[in-house]
Design a protein around this motif. Structure first.
Motif, PDB file in Angstrom:
ATOM      1  N   ALA A 145       3.125  53.139  13.447  1.00 38.83           N
ATOM      2  CA  ALA A 145       3.072  51.719  13.819  1.00 38.83           C
ATOM      3  C   ALA A 145       3.279  51.563  15.328  1.00 38.83           C
ATOM      4  O   ALA A 145       2.602  50.753  15.970  1.00 38.83           O
ATOM      5  N   ASP A 146       4.190  52.349  15.887  1.00 40.66           N
ATOM      6  CA  ASP A 146       4.425  52.267  17.344  1.00 40.66           C
ATOM      7  C   ASP A 146       3.155  52.602  18.111  1.00 40.66           C
ATOM      8  O   ASP A 146       2.845  51.965  19.126  1.00 40.66           O
ATOM      9  N   ARG A 147       2.423  53.621  17.633  1.00 40.57           N
ATOM     10  CA  ARG A 147       1.177  53.990  18.325  1.00 40.57           C
ATOM     11  C   ARG A 147       0.147  52.857  18.218  1.00 40.57           C
ATOM     12  O   ARG A 147      -0.592  52.591  19.159  1.00 40.57           O
ATOM     13  N   ALA A 148       0.130  52.208  17.065  1.00 42.76           N
ATOM     14  CA  ALA A 148      -0.811  51.094  16.892  1.00 42.76           C
ATOM     15  C   ALA A 148      -0.477  49.959  17.860  1.00 42.76           C
ATOM     16  O   ALA A 148      -1.366  49.403  18.515  1.00 42.76           O
ATOM     17  N   TYR A 149       0.812  49.650  17.950  1.00 43.18           N
ATOM     18  CA  TYR A 149       1.214  48.555  18.846  1.00 43.18           C
ATOM     19  C   TYR A 149       0.980  48.939  20.307  1.00 43.18           C
ATOM     20  O   TYR A 149       0.579  48.104  21.117  1.00 43.18           O
ATOM     21  N   ALA A 150       1.224  50.202  20.631  1.00 45.17           N
ATOM     22  CA  ALA A 150       0.980  50.657  22.002  1.00 45.17           C
ATOM     23  C   ALA A 150      -0.501  50.557  22.363  1.00 45.17           C
ATOM     24  O   ALA A 150      -0.868  50.290  23.513  1.00 45.17           O
ATOM     25  N   ALA A 151      -1.367  50.757  21.360  1.00 47.77           N
ATOM     26  CA  ALA A 151      -2.807  50.676  21.609  1.00 47.77           C
ATOM     27  C   ALA A 151      -3.265  49.235  21.806  1.00 47.77           C
ATOM     28  O   ALA A 151      -4.313  48.989  22.392  1.00 47.77           O
ATOM     29  N   GLY A 152      -2.445  48.298  21.268  1.00 42.43           N
ATOM     30  CA  GLY A 152      -2.814  46.897  21.427  1.00 42.43           C
ATOM     31  C   GLY A 152      -2.956  46.130  20.126  1.00 42.43           C
ATOM     32  O   GLY A 152      -3.388  44.980  20.124  1.00 42.43           O
ATOM     33  N   ALA A 153      -2.576  46.774  19.009  1.00 39.62           N
ATOM     34  CA  ALA A 153      -2.660  46.077  17.720  1.00 39.62           C
ATOM     35  C   ALA A 153      -1.538  45.049  17.602  1.00 39.62           C
ATOM     36  O   ALA A 153      -0.478  45.190  18.215  1.00 39.62           O
ATOM     37  N   ASN A 154      -1.786  44.031  16.792  1.00 39.04           N
ATOM     38  CA  ASN A 154      -0.769  43.017  16.542  1.00 39.04           C
ATOM     39  C   ASN A 154       0.041  43.322  15.295  1.00 39.04           C
ATOM     40  O   ASN A 154       1.154  42.832  15.133  1.00 39.04           O
ATOM     41  N   LEU A 155      -0.574  44.097  14.396  1.00 41.57           N
ATOM     42  CA  LEU A 155       0.099  44.392  13.133  1.00 41.57           C
ATOM     43  C   LEU A 155      -0.407  45.722  12.593  1.00 41.57           C
ATOM     44  O   LEU A 155      -1.589  46.060  12.760  1.00 41.57           O
ATOM     45  N   TYR A 156       0.484  46.484  11.941  1.00 41.89           N
ATOM     46  CA  TYR A 156       0.108  47.765  11.345  1.00 41.89           C
ATOM     47  C   TYR A 156       0.473  47.719   9.870  1.00 41.89           C
ATOM     48  O   TYR A 156       1.640  47.505   9.523  1.00 41.89           O
ATOM     49  N   LEU A 157      -0.505  47.903   9.015  1.00 42.36           N
ATOM     50  CA  LEU A 157      -0.274  47.882   7.575  1.00 42.36           C
ATOM     51  C   LEU A 157      -0.687  49.220   6.969  1.00 42.36           C
ATOM     52  O   LEU A 157      -1.614  49.864   7.459  1.00 42.36           O
ATOM     53  N   VAL A 158       0.010  49.602   5.902  1.00 43.81           N
ATOM     54  CA  VAL A 158      -0.314  50.856   5.205  1.00 43.81           C
ATOM     55  C   VAL A 158      -1.087  50.526   3.930  1.00 43.81           C
ATOM     56  O   VAL A 158      -0.719  49.623   3.183  1.00 43.81           O
ATOM     57  N   LYS A 159      -2.187  51.280   3.715  1.00 33.67           N
ATOM     58  CA  LYS A 159      -2.995  51.085   2.511  1.00 33.67           C
ATOM     59  C   LYS A 159      -2.219  51.531   1.270  1.00 33.67           C
ATOM     60  O   LYS A 159      -1.444  52.482   1.355  1.00 33.67           O
ATOM     61  N   PRO A 160      -2.491  50.987   0.124  1.00 34.52           N
ATOM     62  CA  PRO A 160      -3.382  49.844  -0.061  1.00 34.52           C
ATOM     63  C   PRO A 160      -2.671  48.543   0.266  1.00 34.52           C
ATOM     64  O   PRO A 160      -1.478  48.406  -0.024  1.00 34.52           O
TER      65      PRO A 160
END
Lengths: 129, 195
Positions: free
Chosen positions: A94-109
């Motif tokens: 999730a930290d990598r997602a936010y660092a890339a610029g995402a607003n939210l990180y969700l895990v499937k499903p």
């Protein structure tokens, strides 16, 4: 007055995942576009002003983190919210997602109602229930 | 990631493997990429396997993976497969693409990948099998759908099997839904696959 449907770009190399997210969000009143990898997503974003991106992590040609970084870079420069969705639930994902610029990180499903609720919240639109 | 096309190889040059290995340290990514594409000798495999995880320039890493995949040996398959568990999304997806292009050596490591305790690695294994040109690929995907305990792995295997799905898979897919009755994505995937 007819309100414009928010445009969502669903980015995933798995056809079934694209179909799943697209079906959920179409039924919730969003206008859906699809891309099978990060490169296709960047190309699409250069030509269309999307209101929301739903992006997978593990994709060929350009992975999700690089895709989101590019969407946020001067090349594209979109301010639209980004939800990253992945099977990966390792510490730090999730930290990598936010660092890339995402607003939210969700895990499937992702629970369908949750994806719709979050998409409505992030687009800030009065999408029909 | 994207494996590099053969016609993208550097111009013929007279540098030997030693020079090319030294060129892997060049600060210019284009020079490192050129070296990686030129290091076709078996003797360079170990070095490329060592460096592929630390090279941070995607186009150089893609070049290394292209060169390594061309060997299609047990050593390369085993050396690359460990990176399917990498925290670096670019590395693990690049490695999956490379492994999918290695039909001679990768089949030997598939049983081990299918037993990996990390379900994320098994998801990556499904990604490899989706594109692996091997007669057993469908069988392995079927085993994943039938037996894997994680719904994300099963869903990934179903997606990978989509191009080959036929009526003979109906019971397999319906059984998968029964194994994970609370998973809406898996149910949707199966319903879509059966349409």
């Amino acid at each position: 007055m007819t309100e414009t449907q928010p445009k969502v770009l669903v980015v995933d190399d798995a056809a079934t995942v694209r179909m799943y997210h697209s079906t959920l969000l179409t039924e919730a009143g969003f206008e859906i576009h699809e891309a099978a990898n990060g490169l296709e997503a960047v190309e699409a974003a250069l030509g269309t002003a999307f209101d929301l991106f739903v992006v997978d992590v593990n994709m060929p040609k350009m992975n999700g983190y690089t895709c989101v970084e590019t969407l946020r870079s001067e090349t594209v420069g979109t301010p639209a919210p980004v939800i990253m969705i992945s099977t990966e639930d390792r510490p730090g994902d999730a930290d990598r997602a936010y660092a890339a610029g995402a607003n939210l990180y969700l895990v499937k499903p992702v629970v369908p109602a949750r994806l719709v609720r979050i998409s409505r919240m992030l687009t800030g639109r009065g999408v029909a229930a | 990631m994207g494996l590099v096309r053969r016609n993208a190889e550097p111009e013929p040059q007279t540098m030997g493997p030693g020079d090319l290995l030294a060129q892997l340290d060049d600060p210019d990514p284009d020079r490192r990429r050129e070296a990686a594409l030129g290091l076709e000798a078996e003797s360079a495999v170990e070095v490329l396997l060592d460096r592929v995880a630390t090279e941070d320039e995607p186009r150089v890493r893609d070049a290394m993976l292209t060169t390594l995949a061309a060997h299609d040996t047990d050593a390369v398959a085993a050396g690359l497969a460990v990176h399917l568990a990498s925290d670096d999304a670019g590395l693990r997806t690049g490695v999956a693409e490379a492994l999918a292009s290695m039909p001679e050596s990768v089949p030997a490591i598939i049983p081990r990948l299918l037993e990996d305790p990390d379900h994320d690695v098994r998801v990556m294994a499904a990604m490899v099998l989706a594109d692996l040109q091997h007669p057993e690929a469908t069988t392995w995907l079927t085993v994943m759908i039938k037996d894997d305990p994680h719904p994300n792995v099963v869903a990934s295997a179903i997606d990978a099997l989509l191009p080959s799905l036929g009526p003979e898979h109906t019971e397999l897919l319906e059984r998968a839904v029964r194994r994970f009755p609370d998973d809406p994505f898996l149910r949707f995937t199966v319903e879509a696959a059966l349409r």
